[in-house]
Scaffold this motif. Structure first.
Motif, PDB file in Angstrom:
ATOM      1  N   TYR A  36       4.633   7.637 -18.823  1.00 15.99           N
ATOM      2  CA  TYR A  36       3.857   8.792 -19.048  1.00 15.99           C
ATOM      3  C   TYR A  36       2.361   8.997 -19.644  1.00 15.99           C
ATOM      4  O   TYR A  36       2.291   8.443 -20.947  1.00 15.99           O
ATOM      5  N   PHE A  37       1.885   9.296 -18.471  1.00 20.82           N
ATOM      6  CA  PHE A  37       0.140   9.332 -20.058  1.00 20.82           C
ATOM      7  C   PHE A  37       0.084  10.657 -20.504  1.00 20.82           C
ATOM      8  O   PHE A  37       0.807  11.735 -20.774  1.00 20.82           O
ATOM      9  N   VAL A  38      -0.372   9.635 -21.757  1.00 23.57           N
ATOM     10  CA  VAL A  38      -0.389  11.605 -23.627  1.00 23.57           C
ATOM     11  C   VAL A  38      -1.443  10.758 -23.686  1.00 23.57           C
ATOM     12  O   VAL A  38      -1.963  10.202 -24.302  1.00 23.57           O
ATOM     13  N   PRO A  39      -2.321  11.860 -22.959  1.00 26.25           N
ATOM     14  CA  PRO A  39      -3.710  12.000 -24.174  1.00 26.25           C
ATOM     15  C   PRO A  39      -3.543  12.086 -25.833  1.00 26.25           C
ATOM     16  O   PRO A  39      -2.805  13.126 -26.196  1.00 26.25           O
ATOM     17  N   SER A  54       0.288   9.423 -13.790  1.00 25.86           N
ATOM     18  CA  SER A  54       0.219   8.187 -14.373  1.00 25.86           C
ATOM     19  C   SER A  54       2.145   7.162 -13.420  1.00 25.86           C
ATOM     20  O   SER A  54       2.146   6.035 -13.330  1.00 25.86           O
ATOM     21  N   GLN A  55       2.766   8.394 -13.339  1.00 21.77           N
ATOM     22  CA  GLN A  55       4.615   8.373 -13.119  1.00 21.77           C
ATOM     23  C   GLN A  55       4.602   7.997 -11.412  1.00 21.77           C
ATOM     24  O   GLN A  55       5.366   7.690 -10.492  1.00 21.77           O
ATOM     25  N   PHE A  56       3.422   7.671 -10.616  1.00 23.54           N
ATOM     26  CA  PHE A  56       2.969   8.109  -9.262  1.00 23.54           C
ATOM     27  C   PHE A  56       2.567   6.995  -9.266  1.00 23.54           C
ATOM     28  O   PHE A  56       1.631   6.573  -9.827  1.00 23.54           O
ATOM     29  N   GLY A  57       2.411   6.368  -7.709  1.00 27.30           N
ATOM     30  CA  GLY A  57       1.208   5.124  -7.071  1.00 27.30           C
ATOM     31  C   GLY A  57       1.801   5.964  -5.730  1.00 27.30           C
ATOM     32  O   GLY A  57       2.037   7.057  -4.838  1.00 27.30           O
ATOM     33  N   LEU A  58       0.604   5.099  -4.887  1.00 26.83           N
ATOM     34  CA  LEU A  58       0.046   5.125  -3.504  1.00 26.83           C
ATOM     35  C   LEU A  58       0.244   3.598  -2.602  1.00 26.83           C
ATOM     36  O   LEU A  58       0.052   2.494  -3.334  1.00 26.83           O
ATOM     37  N   LEU A  59       1.380   4.222  -1.607  1.00 27.80           N
ATOM     38  CA  LEU A  59       1.262   2.556  -0.282  1.00 27.80           C
ATOM     39  C   LEU A  59      -0.066   3.731   0.653  1.00 27.80           C
ATOM     40  O   LEU A  59       0.230   4.413   0.984  1.00 27.80           O
ATOM     41  N   ARG A  60      -0.780   2.758   1.358  1.00 19.92           N
ATOM     42  CA  ARG A  60      -1.216   2.863   2.261  1.00 19.92           C
ATOM     43  C   ARG A  60      -1.557   2.041   3.399  1.00 19.92           C
ATOM     44  O   ARG A  60      -0.854   1.156   3.314  1.00 19.92           O
ATOM     45  N   VAL A  61      -1.218   2.474   4.915  1.00 19.87           N
ATOM     46  CA  VAL A  61      -0.063   2.189   5.559  1.00 19.87           C
ATOM     47  C   VAL A  61      -1.541   2.429   6.391  1.00 19.87           C
ATOM     48  O   VAL A  61      -1.491   3.431   6.788  1.00 19.87           O
ATOM     49  N   GLN A  62      -2.502   1.432   7.048  1.00 21.77           N
ATOM     50  CA  GLN A  62      -3.320   1.245   8.361  1.00 21.77           C
ATOM     51  C   GLN A  62      -3.120   0.352   8.871  1.00 21.77           C
ATOM     52  O   GLN A  62      -2.673  -0.466   8.891  1.00 21.77           O
ATOM     53  N   GLY A  63      -3.827   0.277  10.716  1.00 23.48           N
ATOM     54  CA  GLY A  63      -4.359   0.011  11.781  1.00 23.48           C
ATOM     55  C   GLY A  63      -3.289   0.302  12.879  1.00 23.48           C
ATOM     56  O   GLY A  63      -2.922   1.643  12.261  1.00 23.48           O
ATOM     57  N   PRO A  64      -3.992  -0.254  13.945  1.00 24.32           N
ATOM     58  CA  PRO A  64      -4.201   0.767  15.320  1.00 24.32           C
ATOM     59  C   PRO A  64      -2.169   1.308  15.439  1.00 24.32           C
ATOM     60  O   PRO A  64      -2.394   2.347  16.067  1.00 24.32           O
TER      61      PRO A  64
END
Length: 349
Positions: A36-39, A54-64
């Motif tokens: 976890y982010f701790v300032p 910070s405990q989360f991320g991103l998944l990109r799904v692209q294309g036709p």
């Protein structure tokens, strides 16, 4: 300095690609042992603040073929999802057990899925087995993007969860590759490149990212992690009540089991809010028992001194015992959530 307005924040995030920010806050040195982010100087819980989730991320799904791919794998209806809204969803195995659950939004090129950081790679690997048959690309954005959130002051948890009119409250806006999401309870998220994310953390009040966990608990939101992967059917965590399942879309992996529970099942378990007066921290899936030792269910989420648990549906349940990872026990009070007064699915499957 007080938080900027939403418009100012969004303009800042979308217009600073390539900007160099002197002090790096998006680094492992800013994280605690749990990730976890701790300032350095977090503000008090009764003040609104900004944080790096910070405990989360991103998944990109692209294309036709990205829409076609996801429509056949996810519980939510991605065909009906437009670029102005986001929704919840899940991806299940053939037995209806969740590989992951997430927030999903779409732009002109495809879809973005926001989920616990430790689930990004497993979900990517799971979907890749099907993606080879489609013109679609899956990309883990952990190295290039971050999630920044404006979080309201913490409030005491309420048993009354407002899940009416969810689509209208779940608004998403896109500008120059940056997403701004309204979460409907005072929270706002930005999905953006890391250099722009750094800029959003400068000269504003900051808080630890685990505040977001407590706000999720207040809304009855539970996330699948590595410990609970392929453990729950979506209805076990009320994903149908949170708008994370479409029962009108076509077939998808696990759909037969999920639909059968919805229309033919009878409730055996329900989600309850549990809380203790001490500082004990049970591990996910720890056993919950009655005072006499009868097994009632398991912990589904926990933060500080409160959490959610999947328990035998008993209106008389008031006090339970929670077993920790060290095989110790502590007492916790029980409160039924407002929207689980009438169950229509077999949550005990």
């Amino acid at each position: 300095m007080a938080l900027s307005s939403a418009a100012e924040c969004f303009t800042l995030a979308a217009g600073l690609h390539g900007t160099v920010v002197c002090m790096s806050l998006l680094s492992d040195s800013q994280l605690n042992q749990r990730g976890y982010f701790v300032p350095e100087n977090p503000v008090a819980a009764d003040q609104p603040a900004r944080s790096w989730l910070s405990q989360f991320g991103l998944l990109r799904v692209q294309g036709p073929d990205s829409e076609k791919l996801l429509q056949g794998q996810l519980t939510c209806d991605v065909v009906a999802l437009d670029a102005q809204h986001w929704t919840l969803g899940a991806c299940c195995n053939a037995k209806g057990r969740m590989v992951a659950n997430f927030i999903i939004a779409r732009d002109e090129q495809g879809f973005w899925l926001r989920l616990p950081q430790d689930q990004v790679a497993p979900l990517q690997q799971h979907l890749q087995k099907y993606a080879v048959f489609f013109k679609a690309e899956l990309q883990d954005l952990s190295a290039t993007h971050a999630i920044i959130a404006d979080l309201p002051a913490e409030t005491a948890a309420s048993d009354c969860i407002d899940n009416q009119g969810l689509p209208q409250r779940r608004v998403c806006q896109w500008q120059d590759g940056t997403a701004r999401l309204e979460l409907g309870d005072g929270r706002r998220e930005y999905w953006l490149e890391k250099n722009a994310a750094e800029a959003q953390l400068q000269d504003v009040a900051l808080c630890c990212s685990d505040r977001n966990n407590r706000l999720d608990l207040n809304q009855g939101i539970i996330w699948v992690t590595g410990d609970s992967r392929e453990h729950w059917i979506p209805q076990n965590i009320d994903w149908h009540r949170q708008g994370g399942i479409s029962f009108s879309k076509g077939c998808y992996t696990g759909q037969e089991i999920i639909a059968r529970l919805q229309y033919l099942g009878k409730a055996k378990k329900a989600l309850f809010r549990i809380s203790s007066s001490g500082s004990q921290a049970p591990a996910l899936l720890c056993t919950v028992t009655s005072e006499s030792g009868k097994n009632l269910g398991e912990v589904t989420a926990w933060q500080q001194n409160q959490g959610l648990a999947l328990l035998n549906d008993d209106d008389e349940l008031r006090q339970v015992r929670v077993k920790t990872a060290e095989n110790q026990q502590f007492s916790a009070s029980v409160q039924k959530l407002s929207y689980t007064e009438e169950q229509t699915t077999n949550s005990g499957a």
